[in-house]
Design an enzyme around this catalytic site. Structure first.
Site, PDB file in Angstrom:
ATOM      1  N   ASP A 169       0.905  -1.380   0.181  1.00 55.37           N
ATOM      2  CA  ASP A 169       0.114   0.016   0.069  1.00 55.37           C
ATOM      3  C   ASP A 169       0.760   1.211   0.127  1.00 55.37           C
ATOM      4  O   ASP A 169       1.464   1.605   1.123  1.00 55.37           O
ATOM      5  CB  ASP A 169      -1.006  -0.020   1.408  1.00 55.37           C
ATOM      6  CG  ASP A 169      -2.169   1.126   1.153  1.00 55.37           C
ATOM      7  OD1 ASP A 169      -1.586   2.104   0.576  1.00 55.37           O
ATOM      8  OD2 ASP A 169      -3.028   0.785   1.396  1.00 55.37           O
ATOM      9  N   ALA A 229     -12.692  -8.122  -3.935  1.00 63.39           N
ATOM     10  CA  ALA A 229     -12.569  -6.616  -4.175  1.00 63.39           C
ATOM     11  C   ALA A 229     -13.548  -6.218  -5.394  1.00 63.39           C
ATOM     12  O   ALA A 229     -14.568  -5.888  -5.139  1.00 63.39           O
ATOM     13  CB  ALA A 229     -11.238  -6.090  -4.324  1.00 63.39           C
ATOM     14  N   ARG A 230     -12.926  -6.116  -6.529  1.00 59.57           N
ATOM     15  CA  ARG A 230     -13.462  -5.743  -7.750  1.00 59.57           C
ATOM     16  C   ARG A 230     -13.088  -6.744  -8.804  1.00 59.57           C
ATOM     17  O   ARG A 230     -11.952  -7.215  -9.040  1.00 59.57           O
ATOM     18  CB  ARG A 230     -13.297  -4.315  -7.878  1.00 59.57           C
ATOM     19  CG  ARG A 230     -13.755  -3.282  -7.160  1.00 59.57           C
ATOM     20  CD  ARG A 230     -15.525  -3.190  -7.500  1.00 59.57           C
ATOM     21  NE  ARG A 230     -16.209  -2.097  -6.683  1.00 59.57           N
ATOM     22  CZ  ARG A 230     -16.627  -2.283  -5.501  1.00 59.57           C
ATOM     23  NH1 ARG A 230     -16.433  -3.496  -4.829  1.00 59.57           N
ATOM     24  NH2 ARG A 230     -17.144  -1.082  -4.922  1.00 59.57           N
ATOM     25  N   ASP A 254     -14.831 -13.941  -5.371  1.00 66.45           N
ATOM     26  CA  ASP A 254     -16.509 -13.206  -5.199  1.00 66.45           C
ATOM     27  C   ASP A 254     -16.957 -12.555  -6.161  1.00 66.45           C
ATOM     28  O   ASP A 254     -17.940 -12.233  -6.040  1.00 66.45           O
ATOM     29  CB  ASP A 254     -16.422 -12.585  -3.451  1.00 66.45           C
ATOM     30  CG  ASP A 254     -17.798 -12.541  -3.277  1.00 66.45           C
ATOM     31  OD1 ASP A 254     -18.582 -13.300  -3.619  1.00 66.45           O
ATOM     32  OD2 ASP A 254     -18.144 -11.308  -2.776  1.00 66.45           O
ATOM     33  N   GLU A 259     -20.455  -9.604 -14.618  1.00 64.42           N
ATOM     34  CA  GLU A 259     -21.341 -10.395 -13.471  1.00 64.42           C
ATOM     35  C   GLU A 259     -22.935 -10.576 -13.960  1.00 64.42           C
ATOM     36  O   GLU A 259     -23.388  -9.593 -14.269  1.00 64.42           O
ATOM     37  CB  GLU A 259     -21.421 -10.060 -12.180  1.00 64.42           C
ATOM     38  CG  GLU A 259     -19.855 -10.005 -11.565  1.00 64.42           C
ATOM     39  CD  GLU A 259     -19.825  -9.359 -10.046  1.00 64.42           C
ATOM     40  OE1 GLU A 259     -20.925  -8.957  -9.468  1.00 64.42           O
ATOM     41  OE2 GLU A 259     -18.638  -9.338  -9.510  1.00 64.42           O
ATOM     42  N   HIS A 277     -20.719 -12.924  -5.654  1.00 65.62           N
ATOM     43  CA  HIS A 277     -20.886 -11.574  -4.856  1.00 65.62           C
ATOM     44  C   HIS A 277     -21.184 -11.350  -3.678  1.00 65.62           C
ATOM     45  O   HIS A 277     -22.205 -10.355  -3.630  1.00 65.62           O
ATOM     46  CB  HIS A 277     -21.278 -10.540  -5.874  1.00 65.62           C
ATOM     47  CG  HIS A 277     -20.359  -9.277  -5.916  1.00 65.62           C
ATOM     48  ND1 HIS A 277     -20.362  -8.412  -6.759  1.00 65.62           N
ATOM     49  CD2 HIS A 277     -20.018  -8.367  -4.689  1.00 65.62           C
ATOM     50  CE1 HIS A 277     -19.670  -7.264  -6.625  1.00 65.62           C
ATOM     51  NE2 HIS A 277     -19.567  -7.269  -5.024  1.00 65.62           N
ATOM     52  N   ALA A 280     -20.723  -8.623   0.766  1.00 64.11           N
ATOM     53  CA  ALA A 280     -21.332  -7.858   1.977  1.00 64.11           C
ATOM     54  C   ALA A 280     -22.781  -8.526   2.322  1.00 64.11           C
ATOM     55  O   ALA A 280     -23.617  -7.943   2.885  1.00 64.11           O
ATOM     56  CB  ALA A 280     -21.781  -6.599   1.369  1.00 64.11           C
TER      57      ALA A 280
END
Length: 525
Positions: A169, A229-230, A254, A259, A277, A280
């Site tokens: 990071d 993440a994405r 995920d 999608e 996905h 969450a």
């Protein structure tokens, strides 16, 4: 006042809205055509990920005051168009953090022990103990790409399991990482040393296809890759090929670039694990975000209080006309500076001088922080959580003010420290409303912080500007403005070139090779 809920929302959130005296129209799976027909009757719109809030929809939303996203991602909201219309855009950052981190940990376990495959085998009437021999997590190295809120929780959980954690990071300080028990590393070192690699960054131009055949070639044989993440951060075709060859022992996703995935080759591989996905998708997370967004909408519509807005700070209505130009200036300065500096940010100092020092400074400071942090974390930063994010990342924030006017009626100076290095940007308002950057470090100038820009450090020699102009012209890129600043004649200089369209990576390399060009950064504001 009327609230339209166009996607599924927990009944608890609906009840909060009704108890506040708001008229609620709660729907699910509402078509875009249906929303466009009815949106003109509503003061607020609450969405999740399905509804797309486009400029066309906003044009029909004649009464709309606020859009609330039950979740953190705002990929489905045209925030600039909403801002132009005066519509507040809110989200609920943090509501999904633990849930998504826990899902990531579940995927790591599944990769290590092949749990889904073993379950499917057993359900098929087989007993294949030898086939599904796994690996321990204890004493393995986990590479975490992106040490934001979710990445930080994953790292914490992994340390608790006895894993060694490496993290990449570029915007977090070494001191902060050490305090968390994490070792910072550049990407090549992380690839080389990690047994498991998990991704926790937004999808941007820089992170799209970050994991590809070339970067996978740098990894350990038998590496395991997790992406919650994405979609699109991992090149899915390259991953498929390297999993077939055995270079990548297992992967768990995920998210996908498209999608739902249709006839996807990765789904044919036994060593590939996937979920639709679900990061969450827990009762607690859905309840948390529903309650949070309902309370925020009530606060705004009933009391006029703004919380977790991504495009409006909390400012008294009577002060907003005066503060708004400075808020805009500070945020643009922060974004400009964040895309220039390199290394982990350790300290931010905002200095105010002249007339601006007599105003309410907190929202301006928040705007500067939001501007600094947004290029790092993208949609997860707003005017409310920016100081909390800075604190979590070990960034010290200082503010000073002075009535001294110097050569400007009002001046804002934004100073940053990154791992021992310092740089600053100073800005003011032209005609008390148009943002201008008037100094970058020791280089005075007058640059307009807007749109696509190239910022070059160069030797102050003849031919530099001509070379840049020729290259851009040959590639069909129009120059809108050019501003220059230099310390002394013939010394170092900074050139800010505003352009009408972005520059490709290939062209950036050519610009870097021009005579007397020392460095070049592409910035978008």
């Amino acid at each position: 006042m009327k609230v339209l809920i166009s996607d599924n929302l927990s009944s608890t959130g609906v009840e909060i809205l009704k108890k506040a005296g708001l008229e609620v129209d709660a729907r699910s799976k509402t078509s875009p055509e249906e929303i466009e027909k009815i949106i003109g009757d509503y003061d607020a719109l609450i969405i999740r990920s399905a509804t797309k809030v486009t400029a066309a929809l906003l044009d029909k939303a004649t009464k709309l005051k606020v859009v609330g996203r039950a979740g953190s991602g705002l990929d489905n909201v045209d925030t600039p168009a909403a801002t132009k219309k005066g519509v507040v855009v809110m989200n609920t950052p943090g509501g999904n953090t633990v849930t998504t981190a826990e899902h990531t940990m579940g995927m790591i376990f599944a990769c290590a022990r092949m749990i889904p495959q073993a379950y499917a085998s057993l359900k098929a009437g087989k007993w294949e103990k030898k086939k599904f021999e796994g690996v321990e997590l204890y004493d393995k190295t986990l590479g975490v790409i992106g040490l934001g809120a979710i990445g930080g929780v994953v790292a914490n959980r992994a340390i608790g399991l006895g894993m060694k954690v490496l993290a990449y990071d570029p915007f977090i300080s070494t001191e902060k990482a050490k305090s968390l028990g994490i070792e910072l590393a550049d990407l090549p070192a992380l690839y080389k040393r990690s047994d498991f690699i998990t991704i926790h960054t937004p999808k941007t131009k820089e992170t799209a296809n970050l994991i590809n055949k070339n970067t996978i070639a740098q990894m350990k044989d038998g590496v395991r890759i997790i992406n919650c993440a994405r979609g699109g951060i991992v090149n899915e075709q390259d991953l498929y090929e390297t999993m077939k060859s055995g270079k990548v022992a297992a992967a768990a996703f995920d998210v996908f670039e498209k999608e739902p995935p249709e006839n996807h080759p990765l789904l044919t591989l036994e060593s590939f694990i996937a979920t639709p996905h679900l990061g969450a998708s827990t009762q607690e997370a859905q309840e948390n975000v529903a309650v949070a967004i309902a309370e925020q909408i009530v606060d705004y519509l009933i009391a006029g209080t703004v919380r977790n807005a991504v495009n409006v700070p909390s400012v008294p209505a009577d002060q907003l006309p005066t503060l708004s130009p400075y808020i805009n200036l500070a945020e643009r300065m922060g974004s400009f500076e964040a895309q220039l500096y390199e290394g982990g940010l350790t300290q931010v100092t905002v200095e105010y001088s002249g007339e601006v020092a007599n105003l309410k400074l907190e929202p301006i400071t928040l705007a500067a922080l939001k501007g600094l942090l947004t290029p790092i974390l993208k949609e997860n930063v707003n005017y409310v959580n920016a100081p909390l994010i800075a604190k979590d990342r070990g960034i010290e924030v200082k503010v000073s003010s002075s009535s001294d006017t110097r050569e400007y009626t009002s001046l804002i100076t934004l100073k940053v420290k990154t791992n021992g290095k310092e740089m600053f940007v100073a800005g003011t308002l032209n005609s008390k409303k148009e943002p201008r950057i008037v100094q970058v470090d020791n280089f005075p100038m007058e640059a307009v912080p807007d749109g696509d820009m190239l910022v070059l450090m160069n030797n102050d020699k003849p031919g530099v500007i001509g070379g840049i102009g020729t290259l851009l012209g040959q590639n069909g890129i129009n120059i809108a403005r050019m501003q220059f600043g230099r310390e002394t004649a013939g010394g170092l200089a900074v050139s800010v070139v505003s352009i009408d369209s972005p520059v490709s990576d290939e062209l950036m390399e050519k610009i870097k090779k021009l005579p007397n060009v020392l460095s070049v950064k592409q910035i978008r504001i």
